[in-house]
Design a protein around this motif. Structure first.
Motif, mmCIF file in Angstrom:
data_model
loop_
_atom_site.group_PDB
_atom_site.id
_atom_site.type_symbol
_atom_site.label_atom_id
_atom_site.label_comp_id
_atom_site.label_asym_id
_atom_site.label_seq_id
_atom_site.Cartn_x
_atom_site.Cartn_y
_atom_site.Cartn_z
ATOM 1 N N SER A 48 0.828 -1.211 0.000
ATOM 2 C CA SER A 48 0.000 0.000 0.000
ATOM 3 C C SER A 48 0.859 1.256 0.000
ATOM 4 O O SER A 48 0.586 2.213 -0.727
ATOM 5 C CB SER A 48 -0.917 0.005 1.228
ATOM 6 N N ASP A 52 2.437 1.697 -3.329
ATOM 7 C CA ASP A 52 1.404 2.122 -4.278
ATOM 8 C C ASP A 52 1.143 3.617 -4.159
ATOM 9 O O ASP A 52 1.156 4.361 -5.144
ATOM 10 C CB ASP A 52 0.131 1.319 -3.985
ATOM 11 N N GLU A 100 7.020 -3.481 -3.624
ATOM 12 C CA GLU A 100 7.002 -2.402 -4.622
ATOM 13 C C GLU A 100 6.995 -2.987 -6.030
ATOM 14 O O GLU A 100 6.270 -2.512 -6.916
ATOM 15 C CB GLU A 100 8.211 -1.500 -4.429
ATOM 16 N N ILE A 156 3.496 -4.251 -6.870
ATOM 17 C CA ILE A 156 2.615 -3.139 -7.241
ATOM 18 C C ILE A 156 2.897 -2.685 -8.668
ATOM 19 O O ILE A 156 1.978 -2.480 -9.478
ATOM 20 C CB ILE A 156 2.802 -1.964 -6.255
ATOM 21 N N ASN A 157 4.168 -2.556 -9.020
ATOM 22 C CA ASN A 157 4.541 -1.991 -10.316
ATOM 23 C C ASN A 157 4.354 -2.957 -11.481
ATOM 24 O O ASN A 157 4.165 -2.519 -12.623
ATOM 25 C CB ASN A 157 5.999 -1.523 -10.275
ATOM 26 N N VAL A 211 -0.119 -5.229 -10.515
ATOM 27 C CA VAL A 211 -1.388 -4.549 -10.230
ATOM 28 C C VAL A 211 -1.764 -3.675 -11.425
ATOM 29 O O VAL A 211 -0.990 -2.786 -11.812
ATOM 30 C CB VAL A 211 -1.294 -3.701 -8.945
ATOM 31 N N ARG A 222 -4.512 0.977 -9.313
ATOM 32 C CA ARG A 222 -3.527 1.708 -8.518
ATOM 33 C C ARG A 222 -4.202 2.835 -7.761
ATOM 34 O O ARG A 222 -5.255 3.352 -8.172
ATOM 35 C CB ARG A 222 -2.433 2.282 -9.434
ATOM 36 N N THR A 223 -3.613 3.246 -6.655
ATOM 37 C CA THR A 223 -4.214 4.248 -5.785
ATOM 38 C C THR A 223 -3.683 5.643 -6.137
ATOM 39 O O THR A 223 -2.467 5.868 -6.111
ATOM 40 C CB THR A 223 -3.902 3.940 -4.316
#
Length: 578
Positions: free
Chosen positions: A419, A422, A458, A461-462, A465, A470-471
């Motif tokens: 999180s 992100d 990380e 996320i990259n 996701v 993504r946030t």
């Protein structure tokens, strides 16, 4: 029988059996376990089970003080079967012409620093195995065959070709309407079977007018294996063949010829005997009646050896993906998994399941739950409450006989790190600020304390996701939504804002955001679910959705306590209308 201190897990049980069998076959000599990998394309996470199963058994045997050799045979002298899809630097135009050549004679993908196709795909796997703590002796089958190491075994197989043919004949299906056509190219049918094509049998040699031959030359002109042996003389070892591809033919003396190999169903048991292998697993595709492991158990005796203890292992899947095939591109490899998870976690996935149990490796949101499960187990092992089998699997994940694998100094929750990665989108100073506020009494002083786990989260996320998930925190307050709120919603925001400063930590904000709906309903913020009516859960969900809309413009997002810390107190107050 050697006794294990851990008698409840599958690894220890196999170690007991392997030690006993090794002492019976070769007393006083190192225990030999084996794996085989074909660098025909990306070596994927299903192939990794071929290595991890004997590795874990070998490592347990080493822990008990025995000498062990874990052989990995690189089947780099196999034929290049087809051009995999989706591999950078590879096209049908550039590589179709090489089909039928040994993998070590095929050019590497364009731009690769490696000299050939096999070395290109071996390199990534070798690097991953080092990171996983796997100790092994690598054997190139190209080197073995082309240097004449197996010459005696080849001549022996040719001399006893009638015996080999008699074994194989038990499993051949007679074709309708006449004689059997010449064989498929080396290993083609078995590999098709391994990919679920439904092929009935693997290649077992050349049968034709000249008889049966378990040996396949590579053509002296085009280098391909599309050859047919036309004659062989035992006394002189003179072998004649023709190439069905280019028409080339020649006669050679097999006692000095090194450009060919035994067909797969003969090659594998020959190696068992040559290396003295006691333990080698095989996939379900090799273990059906008439397939290579079963037939090999009969052929190995012709070479004076015995079949290894060979558990069948089930397939490994990927969340949301079908069964894997290494000849197709785009299939996750150990290197892909190690970008998003620590080596201990990947080792644990293979250690905690018996070989015949299938399992999946998560590249989706499930990886967060997996890490939660691991951290919970880590805690139970530390306080002595874990079950013996779980302790054993944990031990095999975090260390080998050579010592502990490197680990994250401060293993913060993976979902929290994801999180933060992100929300901060690569800004490491922001990430450190947020992570240092998770536990104000014991703040993180450097991101290095959270590495490598932070880097894995990380990377997840990259790379895993989707962009639309993504946030992205709002730049400005949603004035229209704030203006439309009823009195109860406004009160809930006021309760949250009033408690921010006092509760500004991960635990504090967790207590606060779950407590606001309780307090609004007239209950204590500390009330447990058993003390609350069911409507409170509904109120909590509505409150959370409101916060997500005001902060990130969506119904859901990262865990709210982490999100609040990430956004920062000043910006939270602005976005919530203070």
């Amino acid at each position: 029988m050697a006794q294990s201190t851990e008698t409840t897990d599958w690894v220890s049980r196999f170690a007991d059996e392997v030690i006993e069998e090794s002492e019976r076959r070769a007393p006083g000599k190192p225990v030999v376990v084996a794996s085989g990998l074909s660098p025909s394309g990306p070596i994927h996470l299903g192939n990794l089970r071929e290595v991890m199963t004997p590795h874990l058994v070998a490592d347990e045997i080493r822990r008990r003080g025995y000498q062990v050799r874990h052989l990995i045979s690189w089947d780099d002298y196999d034929r290049y079967r087809k051009v995999p899809k989706g591999i950078a630097g590879v096209s049908d135009e550039s590589h179709l012409q090489h089909i039928g050549k040994p993998l070590t004679s095929v050019p590497a993908p364009q731009g690769s620093p490696y000299p050939n196709w096999a070395e290109h795909f071996k390199a990534a796997m070798t690097e991953s195995l080092a990171e996983l703590g796997v100790e092994f002796d690598g054997i190139s089958q190209t080197a073995q065959y082309t240097s004449g190491v197996y010459r005696e075994q080849i001549l022996h197989a040719m001399k006893h070709r009638g015996d080999i043919d008699a074994v194989l004949a038990q499993y051949r299906t007679k074709p309708k309407g006449g004689a059997k056509k010449s064989q498929k190219p080396v290993d083609e049918a078995e590999l098709e079977a391994a990919e679920g094509s439904g092929a009935a049998a693997e290649d077992d040699g050349s049968s034709g007018a000249a008889g049966y031959f378990p040996y396949k030359p590579y053509c002296g002109n085009c280098e391909k294996d599309l050859t047919t042996v036309t004659s062989y003389l035992d006394d002189t070892t003179e072998l004649s063949y023709t190439c069905d591809e280019c028409g080339f033919s020649e006669t050679v003396r097999l006692n000095e010829f090194n450009r060919g190999k035994l067909v797969w169903k003969v090659d594998w048991p020959m190696r068992w005997a040559y290396e003295g292998v006691v333990f080698e697993p095989s996939g379900v595709d090799h273990s059906s009646p008439g397939s290579s492991f079963q037939v090999g158990g009969q052929i190995v005796g012709i070479f004076g050896g015995k079949q290894p203890i060979g558990p069948m292992y089930a397939f490994v899947g990927i969340s949301g993906m079908a069964k894997m095939s290494s000849s197709r591109g785009g299939v996750p490899t150990p290197a892909d998994a190690l970008k998003i998870m620590e080596p201990q976690i990947l080792r644990w996935l293979y250690a905690r399941r018996r070989p015949n149990q299938s399992f999946k490796i998560a590249f989706d949101q499930e990886i967060q739950r997996l890490y939660d499960e691991w951290d919970k187990l880590d805690g139970k092992v530390a306080d002595g409450s874990a079950l013996p089998a779980d302790v054993a699997a944990h031990s095999r994940a975090v260390r080998t006989a050579a010592g502990e694998l490197p680990r994250t100094a401060r293993p913060l929750p993976y979902r929290t790190l994801a999180s933060v990665a992100d929300i901060t989108a690569g800004h490491q100073d922001q990430a450190l600020r947020i992570l240092s506020e998770l536990d104000p009494e014991n703040p993180l002083s450097s991101l290095d304390e959270a590495r490598p786990r932070y880097d894995k989260a990380e990377a997840w996320i990259n790379t895993q996701v989707p962009a639309d998930q993504r946030t992205i925190v709002r730049d400005e307050p949603d004035a229209e939504l704030l203006k439309s709120l009823d009195e109860a919603s406004q009160q809930s925001l006021r309760l949250l804002l009033d408690g921010l400063a006092e509760h500004w930590s991960l635990d504090g904000l967790t207590h606060l955001v779950y407590g606001v709906p309780k307090v609004q309903a007239g209950f204590s913020a500390d009330a447990t679910p058993k003390e609350l009516p069911a409507e409170i859960k509904t109120a909590q969900r509505a409150f959370f959705a409101l916060l997500y809309h005001l902060l990130v413009g969506r119904d859901t997002g990262p865990r709210l306590p982490t999100l609040l810390l990430a956004v920062g107190q000043e910006r939270v107050r602005a976005l919530l209308g203070e």
